[in-house]
Design an enzyme around this catalytic site. Structure first.
Site, PDB file in Angstrom:
ATOM      1  N   TYR A  84      -6.249  -0.080  -6.843  1.00  0.00           N
ATOM      2  CA  TYR A  84      -5.525  -1.352  -6.475  1.00  0.00           C
ATOM      3  C   TYR A  84      -5.005  -1.341  -5.073  1.00  0.00           C
ATOM      4  O   TYR A  84      -4.765  -0.260  -4.350  1.00  0.00           O
ATOM      5  CB  TYR A  84      -4.707  -2.104  -7.517  1.00  0.00           C
ATOM      6  N   GLU A  85      -4.561  -2.619  -4.609  1.00  0.00           N
ATOM      7  CA  GLU A  85      -4.175  -2.836  -3.276  1.00  0.00           C
ATOM      8  C   GLU A  85      -5.096  -2.093  -2.018  1.00  0.00           C
ATOM      9  O   GLU A  85      -4.808  -1.483  -1.146  1.00  0.00           O
ATOM     10  CB  GLU A  85      -2.801  -1.933  -2.978  1.00  0.00           C
ATOM     11  N   GLY A  86      -6.368  -2.433  -2.520  1.00  0.00           N
ATOM     12  CA  GLY A  86      -7.509  -1.976  -1.512  1.00  0.00           C
ATOM     13  C   GLY A  86      -7.895  -0.312  -2.320  1.00  0.00           C
ATOM     14  O   GLY A  86      -7.130   0.360  -2.080  1.00  0.00           O
TER      15      GLY A  86
ATOM     16  N   ARG B 211       0.868  -1.241  -0.078  1.00  0.00           N
ATOM     17  CA  ARG B 211      -0.058   0.018  -0.061  1.00  0.00           C
ATOM     18  C   ARG B 211       0.939   1.490   0.052  1.00  0.00           C
ATOM     19  O   ARG B 211       0.566   2.179  -0.618  1.00  0.00           O
ATOM     20  CB  ARG B 211      -0.980   0.159   1.297  1.00  0.00           C
TER      21      ARG B 211
ATOM     22  N   GLN C  32      -9.284   2.079   1.963  1.00  0.00           N
ATOM     23  CA  GLN C  32      -8.435   2.597   2.766  1.00  0.00           C
ATOM     24  C   GLN C  32      -9.111   3.514   3.731  1.00  0.00           C
ATOM     25  O   GLN C  32      -8.888   3.417   4.990  1.00  0.00           O
ATOM     26  CB  GLN C  32      -7.457   3.541   2.034  1.00  0.00           C
TER      27      GLN C  32
END
Lengths: 593, 593
Positions: free
Chosen positions: A441-443, A301, A448
């Site tokens: 992406y990555e959440g 992240r 977040q």
């Protein structure tokens, strides 16, 4: 053409994010300021001179899938080899496996430069580094012995396989399965989508980390295990053997990061091997896969946040260069018959200063997050806990604020170019296309925000966030005490914004404490941006304070003041959304029915 | 797939922008509400069923240049023929030339639908309509007799040729030249860039309107003349003759609107004809070309604003559909083991409501601008002057606010789709790519802000803008008087935002009056957005008032309240930037040196 801002990066690392103090007290052993400077300078040279020129061609050609083989753009395999031979892949990896065990701060600093030069290219090592971290933290000694050295050197790359068509943000919904095999290994079956650099021609082997379920696993996230599945099987001596039963079925046609192959991977469909599935090896304990994956994901992240910083930096450089060169109209106060460079028009000045402030603010937030990670590794006990929490608190803000800035700054950069910005050959549009994935992406940044509000604010019963806000107050107090005219109303503005942050934080903690979770979630995204903006103001001020003390800082002080007087007033509106917006949001749900 | 929001468009036209009242008092002759409904319904059907399905293919294939001939995407020439046979091209054109002389309001309403279906396609008629207007207003009777009928029917399309490599926003810098010819015609020479639909295969002839300088012309904008340059020469009987000396040299590779050929045109280089230049005919007087061009540009600006509305509408529809279908995680309050549709998650609700409010606000602003144009045509004397000024005031706001919304809403739409949004096949990314040009062309939004502040606010010594603000106060007052709980704090919020608008307006007028032009310009862009946001709040409230009176309006009231309580608080920050931001901006110029 992009030129790595080595000096600005070094300043932010040292004087805003805390590297200088840490070096001084020997926190990182014998790492010296000179060595830091040398590393940054060499990374800057490589990124500017060797990598950036190949970024455009990567965008134009893209990755291509031909007969199950992914070809990366012309020159990229060689570029990758040069890059890994420079030792960049193992900057933070353990020395036992050939790494350099340097602080994360240096790694994120160099990541910024790789991503500015070519975000699509930089994704390959970004994923490999994540896989290394998971293996270091959770792998068995055998797995480490066989795989880590080649991954640290970059000879083999790594991937992260979470997403399936119906399991994206909700990882617990995944359906890929694994079976225990008599020899202690496993057989993996399933389809994974959006696998970055899942297949390519730039390394000898690809080490896939794959989430899957065992037959007797509990439902949901508590029934997921993590497996290492190599593209080519590896002997105990590290030699490459047979092809494993994993193939790239297709690659995506995406808005940007064209040079990065985004693969649909199929495990165990019998294309290779004996038809019993893709051979995999358990990482960590059975059914504990998600915890292992979170090791990768947290640092990933921050790495994605750096993509936002990187694109913002590159887009700003390009826009400033264009605006200095392009002449149109006459700016106020200009005399004579010549057209003015557009950089003299007030609206362009506002745009470029906004781009600069967002870029520097995002950079400082991400570097501060990396610093917290480093401190958590180099300290013990309560101090370590404090820094673990600080990193946890900063991670969602770093990821979301910086990636939103990447998109916003890239879009402003197009605007500065006028019609030229819309023509692909100019290169400004590529930054927007590349940047646009990072908030997803990555959440997603919405995820977040949920993480920030529901999991990070309550850390130590709110003490972590309150301590942090107290540190920001100290910065405002120092500006106030200095009372230097160049700062304008920075102290007053910053204090007002910190008040907004404080009030919003209190409100969110209270809402959760009294069970009003939906209300807290309704304000999560505005809160996240509010936090990022306050940090931008505070970190620009922190840097300006340092610079003003040694007399070199007129530019820093004036940019800090611009941000305070032109950007921080947004925090009042954001606070208002957090603490007074939920009811009307709930009432208006009928609009979407 | 896009479905034209016919009902919403009709509601906004009638009850927010003023069409209903105007029809009632017979302002548009015998135009009846039923006919309006029938026109909108048929346009909606055509856009949804015939045009939208060809939008994607246009994006994928793009326009292609082969041996000097531009091929439009498969199916587009037929689509264009069907479309013009429906009479859509001449909706507002004079009846004398085959047009229907309908109000501009209907034209912008249908433009929205064409642009939602395919912005790249809709650009062709948008340019033709502009050329028709310039010719109607400034052309000689001979030119009108020869060209207008075929342009009104759409058999021939039109273009607008301003930009040259060093003359974009600064039109006065253009270098194309024209020479007088013995027979009263002219010969035109030069290169023009960014010519939308400058060459294509969907019509029999293309009528270029070209700005150029005569040999004895004064420097700058006062030495520019406008010429009509047909691709094929036209006999007095309207028959097509020889090819004129104008060619498409190349087409641009752009971020979006791929189906729309953006051409570099070369006039008079001798490829065709007798080598004496491209044959052109003067429109209006010599050296008065810019005034003629402004006729096209003003309405073109509103038409570009409609592109913003159109993309925002289409992107919102797509995002709502996806969010209703896609399940991930569990929304607060959901029970049972199933994942929730993401449209139930608070953060997605916030995003979608913001998209809806921005779309409807932008639409209302643009329609109100079209209404002002219609009124200025249908009234006389002081009343006409009032509406000319109102249209002039609204045009930069409509163009800039709506096109910024187009970009912002399209970007939010991608975000709602998560990873799917980044894959081109999904279609969400196309909206962002297409939308991104609209804040740039027809005068960048920065140029619009300069126009708004320096030329529009001072209209009638500020009386026009003050009158307008007074009308907005009346709306807030009506909400306050109604005192209905569904409106929440709308009245209070709207009044506070109108206060911000008032204070900013006063400040800007005072700054100009006292010669502080640079300071006024420093705040122009924040002011423009502030104005657009206040109008969004006011027009949503106006619609909600109408709807609440007939009891059908719970959705409208709740969206109005959401906008008031979640979006209008931004105006205070914008006001702050306008009236307190200039000094720090000026001080920080050194950052860019």
């Amino acid at each position: 053409m992009y030129k790595a801002p080595v000096e600005e990066i070094a300043f932010t690392l040292n004087h805003v994010a805390g590297l200088s103090d840490a070096l001084e007290i020997g926190r990182f052993g014998d790492l010296s300021p000179d060595l830091v400077d040398a590393i940054l300078a060499e990374a800057g040279r490589f990124a500017s001179d060797e990598m950036a020129p190949l970024g455009d061609i990567g965008d134009r050609q893209g990755a291509r899938l031909e007969d199950g083989v992914v070809k990366t753009p012309d020159g990229w395999p060689q570029l990758y080899r040069h890059w890994r031979e420079g030792g960049w892949n193992g900057l933070t990896a353990p020395e036992a496996f050939g790494g350099q065990a340097l602080p994360h701060m240096l790694n994120v600093a160099t990541l910024e430069m790789w991503n500015s030069a070519s975000m699509a290219f930089a994704l390959a090592p970004t994923l490999t580094m994540g896989a290394i971290e998971a293996l270091v933290a959770h792998g068995s000694d055998d797995l480490k012995a066989i795989y880590l050295e080649k991954m640290v050197s970059g000879e083999w790359t790594g991937t992260m396989n979470l997403t399936e068509p119906h399991a994206g943000s909700d990882v617990g919904a995944l359906k890929s399965r694994a079976e225990r095999h008599a020899d202690g290994s496993y057989r993996v079956f399933g389809q994974k989508i959006y696998i970055t650099w899942g297949e390519h021609d730039a390394a000898d082997n690809i080490i896939h980390l794959v989430l899957a379920r065992l037959p007797d696993a509990p439902a949901g996230t508590r029934g997921i295990s993590l497996f290492l599945v190599p593209k080519f099987l590896v002997g105990e001596d590290g030699s490459l053997g047979e092809r494993n039963d994993v193939i790239c079925h297709s690659i995506e046609h995406k808005l940007g990061i064209h040079g990065s192959p985004t693969c649909t991977m199929i495990y165990g469909d019998g294309k290779f091997g004996d038809g019993t599935g893709a051979i995999g090896y358990l990482i960590g304990e059975e059914n504990q896969g998600l915890a292992c994956m979170f090791t990768m994901m947290n640092n990933a992240r921050l790495a994605v946040g750096m993509q936002g910083v990187a694109i913002a930096e590159a887009a700003t450089q390009k826009a400033v260069a264009y605006a200095s060169d392009r002449t149109q109209g006459r700016a106020p106060g200009s005399t004579g018959p010549q057209m003015s460079p557009i950089i003299e028009h007030p609206d362009i000045i506002r745009t470029l200063l906004t781009m600069k402030a967002l870029t520097q603010g995002s950079r400082a937030i991400c570097f501060a997050c990396a610093h917290a990670i480093d401190m958590s590794h180099h300290l013990e006990g309560d101090q370590a806990t404090h820094w673990v929490e600080r990193a946890a608190l900063l991670t969602p803000i770093a990821k979301s604020f910086a990636t939103d800035c990447g998109v916003d700054v890239a879009s402003l950069g197009i605007q500065v170019h006028g019609g030229m910005g819309y023509i692909e050959e100019t290169g400004a549009a590529r930054y927007l296309r590349d940047a646009r994935i990072a908030p997803i992406y990555e959440g997603t940044n919405g995820i977040q925000a949920i993480d920030l509000v529901l999991r990070k604010l309550p850390l130590s019963k709110g003490a972590q966030v309150r301590t942090f806000i107290g540190e920001l107050r100290d910065i405002a107090q120092r500006v106030e005490s200095l009372n230097a005219p160049g700062f304008g109303s920075t102290a007053e503005r910053l204090n007002a914004s910190i008040d907004d942050l404080q009030a919003s934080t209190d409100w969110l903690l209270e809402a959760q404490a009294s069970g009003r979770v939906a209300e807290a979630l309704a304000g999560a995204t505005p809160y996240q941006r509010l936090f990022g903006l306050v940090l931008t103001g505070a970190y620009l001020a922190k840097g300006a304070l340092v610079a003003s003390e040694d007399g070199s800082g007129e530019k820093r002080v004036s940019l800090c003041r611009f941000a305070a007087e032109n950007m921080l007033s947004e925090t009042a509106a954001l606070k208002d959304r957090v603490i007074a917006g939920a009811e009307s949001l709930e009432a208006a749900r009928i609009v979407l029915a």
